[in-house]
Write a protein that holds these residues in place. Structure first.
Motif, mmCIF file in Angstrom:
data_model
loop_
_atom_site.group_PDB
_atom_site.id
_atom_site.type_symbol
_atom_site.label_atom_id
_atom_site.label_comp_id
_atom_site.label_asym_id
_atom_site.label_seq_id
_atom_site.Cartn_x
_atom_site.Cartn_y
_atom_site.Cartn_z
ATOM 1 N N ASP A 157 0.829 -1.211 0.000
ATOM 2 C CA ASP A 157 0.000 0.000 0.000
ATOM 3 C C ASP A 157 0.862 1.259 0.000
ATOM 4 N N ASP A 158 1.927 1.245 0.787
ATOM 5 C CA ASP A 158 2.836 2.399 0.822
ATOM 6 C C ASP A 158 3.481 2.638 -0.539
ATOM 7 N N TYR A 194 0.949 4.178 -2.865
ATOM 8 C CA TYR A 194 0.773 5.590 -2.517
ATOM 9 C C TYR A 194 1.937 6.429 -3.046
ATOM 10 N N GLU A 207 1.658 6.725 -6.835
ATOM 11 C CA GLU A 207 0.579 7.645 -7.211
ATOM 12 C C GLU A 207 1.039 9.096 -7.070
ATOM 13 N N ASN A 208 1.720 9.401 -5.983
ATOM 14 C CA ASN A 208 2.247 10.759 -5.802
ATOM 15 C C ASN A 208 3.277 11.105 -6.868
#
Length: 81
Positions: free
Chosen positions: A31-32, A35, A38-39
């Motif tokens: 998940d990290d 994230y 995505e950033n």
């Protein structure tokens, strides 16, 4: 115009994150990584993103196909180097 430096930077970042992602069995770690990617994608050259996304909406932002997207992105970037 896509500059080589942006291709190299994207390739290095995505390649490294992909290798950790595909070998991780920890949901929080995966998940990290999603994230972080995505950033990164939000600040990526729009032209480069368009080129590696093959027109997929929400490329590298959709959980259900993230592994497929990041694998395809790395392959596309590698072929551009």
């Amino acid at each position: 115009m896509i500059i080589r430096d942006s291709i190299e930077t994207a390739y290095s970042f995505l390649h490294q994150k992909r290798n950790v992602y595909i070998h991780s069995s920890l949901d929080w770690q995966r998940d990290d990584i999603e994230y972080a990617i995505e950033n990164y994608v939000n600040s990526m050259s729009p032209e480069l993103l368009e080129r590696i996304s093959d027109g997929k909406k929400d490329f590298l932002k959709y959980h259900q196909r993230f592994e497929e997207d990041i694998t395809n992105a790395v392959a596309q970037l590698e072929s551009m180097l």
